[in-house]
Enzyme design. Structure first.
Site, mmCIF file in Angstrom:
data_model
loop_
_atom_site.group_PDB
_atom_site.id
_atom_site.type_symbol
_atom_site.label_atom_id
_atom_site.label_comp_id
_atom_site.label_asym_id
_atom_site.label_seq_id
_atom_site.Cartn_x
_atom_site.Cartn_y
_atom_site.Cartn_z
ATOM 1 N N MET A 211 -75.268 -54.879 -26.665
ATOM 2 C CA MET A 211 -74.661 -55.694 -27.712
ATOM 3 C C MET A 211 -73.569 -56.557 -27.110
ATOM 4 O O MET A 211 -72.417 -56.153 -27.007
ATOM 5 C CB MET A 211 -74.073 -54.788 -28.789
ATOM 6 C CG MET A 211 -75.108 -53.944 -29.493
ATOM 7 S SD MET A 211 -76.289 -54.965 -30.383
ATOM 8 C CE MET A 211 -75.237 -55.602 -31.671
ATOM 9 N N ASP B 240 -74.124 -50.793 -22.311
ATOM 10 C CA ASP B 240 -73.670 -52.127 -21.910
ATOM 11 C C ASP B 240 -72.158 -52.274 -22.057
ATOM 12 O O ASP B 240 -71.501 -51.477 -22.717
ATOM 13 C CB ASP B 240 -74.367 -53.192 -22.764
ATOM 14 C CG ASP B 240 -74.121 -52.974 -24.241
ATOM 15 O OD1 ASP B 240 -74.127 -51.796 -24.670
ATOM 16 O OD2 ASP B 240 -73.904 -53.955 -24.974
ATOM 17 N N GLU B 241 -71.634 -53.312 -21.433
ATOM 18 C CA GLU B 241 -70.252 -53.768 -21.625
ATOM 19 C C GLU B 241 -69.217 -52.660 -21.505
ATOM 20 O O GLU B 241 -68.454 -52.405 -22.435
ATOM 21 C CB GLU B 241 -70.120 -54.431 -23.009
ATOM 22 C CG GLU B 241 -70.944 -55.693 -23.121
ATOM 23 C CD GLU B 241 -70.742 -56.374 -24.467
ATOM 24 O OE1 GLU B 241 -70.555 -57.587 -24.470
ATOM 25 O OE2 GLU B 241 -70.763 -55.687 -25.497
ATOM 26 N N VAL B 242 -69.242 -51.992 -20.385
ATOM 27 C CA VAL B 242 -68.283 -50.905 -20.187
ATOM 28 C C VAL B 242 -67.102 -51.396 -19.348
ATOM 29 O O VAL B 242 -67.269 -51.775 -18.189
ATOM 30 C CB VAL B 242 -68.965 -49.696 -19.516
ATOM 31 C CG1 VAL B 242 -67.948 -48.601 -19.250
ATOM 32 C CG2 VAL B 242 -70.092 -49.179 -20.399
#
Lengths: 415, 415
Positions: free
Chosen positions: B1, B342-344
């Site tokens: 996301m 995602d997006e860590v």
């Protein structure tokens, strides 16, 4: 239907709504808790009292109807609809795998409300302006001492019973901890009747076609707010979506062949609305918002290059209006019919030679011809046993108001 | 996301969509006529041929199911749904006042298609990735010479039959002139099967709660486009709307007590989707998009002031993931489960003392700990007999891709 002329007002509205949304959103983010001192019923009933009991509602809730109106299917169908709303979330134990466990659980739990009793005193289901929508609703623990108790709605008409059902459904909450439907703050004793006889919502299917299913969803949602008139602005200058059997070319003015309503569609909408206690007030806006009529009958335009308002000089114009109103009378039983009449720019009349000549021959100014048009349309509506309604803006045209409004009822709250 | 990190892409998308809309709208205003040389079936079947006949469909259309799968209720329920869609507009003569006239009219009219025959060869109704959705559909005038004719769908599974029903409904048009349902360009012979096994649509119920009824409407609309996977992005940093019985405080992270899904709600969604041949792939996005978990269990945050990603240093974190996945396994039978990933942003790990110490003790960089987290979550999913899926963005993190993706299936088309 004010559009261009009130653009500054629209901009103002957007600003106000945006500001309110910001205020509302920021206050929401502070707390989403419930203030238990309030009654969460909308609109708030005329009179009500509540207590401190919490009652459980049986997912197998039964209906028991009595009174002279008990044979009418409106209440029974409404009960099934509301049951689906009240038990939107599956309740613990229902549909569980073991029928025996399920039965045991429910018996041992002993729901407080197992039956909804509805008393309807009248078997008259005519739905007109001012129909009795009052009801009383009692929701209380049945101590076995009284013949009333549990949940009882009493109403003079089926339409009052519908409003009572709506209120009852709003008292029922799904409790996520026990996974059951509960009524808080019982006993409830509610006596209610509407403050306004006409509680309307307008849809415009000319500027934007709405499929029949969407209109049904709108009607369904109106019943949740106890609104009772769908003001159907059917036709306007942009499109003519409705079938008119007497003048079968009129719906050639639809946006496309799919964006149309048959006579049967319109009947279906009226009947769907009636089952929810909602009248449909049709609007055919003349003479200013009617350019789309000419797609099927170009003679209705003053000229192909000057298309609005409808040609006041031709008998054909009023024959078509009469034909439309005759056909619509068979579909819409509501006593009110909306003739629009707003935002008429008479330039096409003054500039088109044959209309200009007609004005001169009849010694009418364009403004007087506008008055003549609206008045004639009203007479046609009255001859079909309708009470005509016009947009409030006509009141502001002081010079013509006195004569026009001896017939017009300024009942629409949305103008 | 992807949100913040791809804002420039989003802006670009808006510009492109706006431009396309302008082009599309202006071309629409030129003509809304139908190009009869085209087949109006969406998506276009793999193979089809058509002719020049126009056939009428009986509003009392009957279903006749045969084959080993004829006992399954999926087809029968779907037939009733599609019948309501096909006969959305009331057809001439049906529900007319005289039953006798009605009967006479229909007999004399002699509909071309009175029965829809469906043959389902298998009684296996398991719905997994790659299930056989192929079908053939024949719609032709029955000349009385052949045992097939009228309308016949043949499929290996009930899910193929569903796709055939969708196609059949798209061939049926309401004709506003005769007020009947017609199939143009018959005979139709269609052989169809999907090009992609996974045809998904994502909904995000964490950023914006969707009521169960709205999710059902989305699922219903997916079936019209023959989509077959609802990718349910259930939970994210903003809210945790789902009940998890093993960790009952988790849904304290919901926006409000009304914006929640019970286990029964989730079951209902899965079952509603299955009746339409649609799998539900649940997503629980870890470790980056999980701040809302801490509303119920603050220990899952590295610290109250630094809340994301989930604390990699505690066993409790993985116990909770395991508990969630065990509970969800009972609800979602689909073989794929989406773990996000995602997006860590690992800053909270590097800056919170006890996590920093854990990293040092285990000789891991923050990036390696991220890899460890994703891999451990995948192992948990695999231990529950799930095939884990992650967001494609993980592929781009080249250093960790090789080890992580020995288990991950990059099957989601929306990343």
């Amino acid at each position: 239907m004010l559009l261009k002329s009130q653009e500054h007002l629209s901009v103002l509205k957007v600003i106000i709504i945006t500001a309110l949304l910001i205020i509302f959103t920021s206050s929401l983010s502070v707390s989403t808790d419930v203030d238990d001192s309030l009654a969460y019923i909308w609109p708030l009933p005329a009179q009500f009292s509540s207590g401190n009991d919490t009652l459980s509602v049986d997912p197998a809730l039964c209906l028991s109807v009595s009174g002279k109106g008990s044979g009418l299917k409106i209440v029974e169908e409404a009960f099934e609809r509301y049951k689906a709303i009240i038990f939107e979330h599956e309740v613990e134990g229902v549909n569980s795998h073991s029928v025996f466990n399920n039965f045991r659980k429910r018996r041992s739990r002993g729901f407080d409300i197992g039956t909804l009793k509805i008393v309807v005193h009248s078997d008259n289901e005519e739905l007109q302006l001012g129909v009795d929508e009052s009801y009383t609703l009692l929701v209380a623990k049945n101590e076995g001492l009284s013949i009333i108790g549990e949940a009882t709605i009493e109403a003079n008409t089926v339409y009052g019973a519908l409003r009572g059902l709506e209120t009852f459904s709003q008292l029922c909450s799904f409790d996520y901890d026990t996974k059951s439907v509960l009524v808080y703050k019982a006993p409830w004793y509610i006596q209610d009747k509407p403050r306004f006889a006409f509680r309307g919502l307008l849809i415009d299917t000319s500027r934007h076609y709405l499929p029949v299913d969407v209109i049904k969803q709108i009607i369904e949602s109106m019943s949740y707010a106890k609104l009772n008139v769908l003001h159907w602005h059917i036709i306007d200058e942009q499109s003519f979506p409705l079938e008119v059997p007497t003048y079968p070319n009129l719906w050639k003015g639809a946006y496309s062949k799919w964006e149309r309503y048959t006579v049967e569609d319109a009947h279906e909408i009226v009947s769907f609305a009636k089952m929810r206690g909602i009248n449909v007030m049709a609007e055919v806006d003349v003479p200013g918002h009617a350019e789309s009529w000419g797609a099927g009958y170009p003679n209705l335009w003053p000229s192909p290059s000057c298309r609005e308002p409808l040609d006041v000089s031709k008998n054909f114009t009023f024959e078509v209006i009469s034909g439309i109103l005759s056909d619509l009378r068979k579909i819409f039983p509501f006593e009110l019919f909306h003739l629009g009449g707003d935002e008429v720019n008479t330039d096409c009349w003054s500039s088109t030679p044959h209309v200009k000549k007609w004005l001169r021959d009849h010694k009418l100014t364009a403004k007087e011809a506008y008055q003549y048009f609206v008045l004639t349309a009203q007479k046609i509506a009255i001859s079909k046993n309708w009470t005509p309604v016009n947009w409030f803006v006509l009141f502001c045209a002081n010079e013509i108001a006195s004569s026009i409004f001896k017939f017009a009822l300024p009942l629409d709250f949305h103008s």
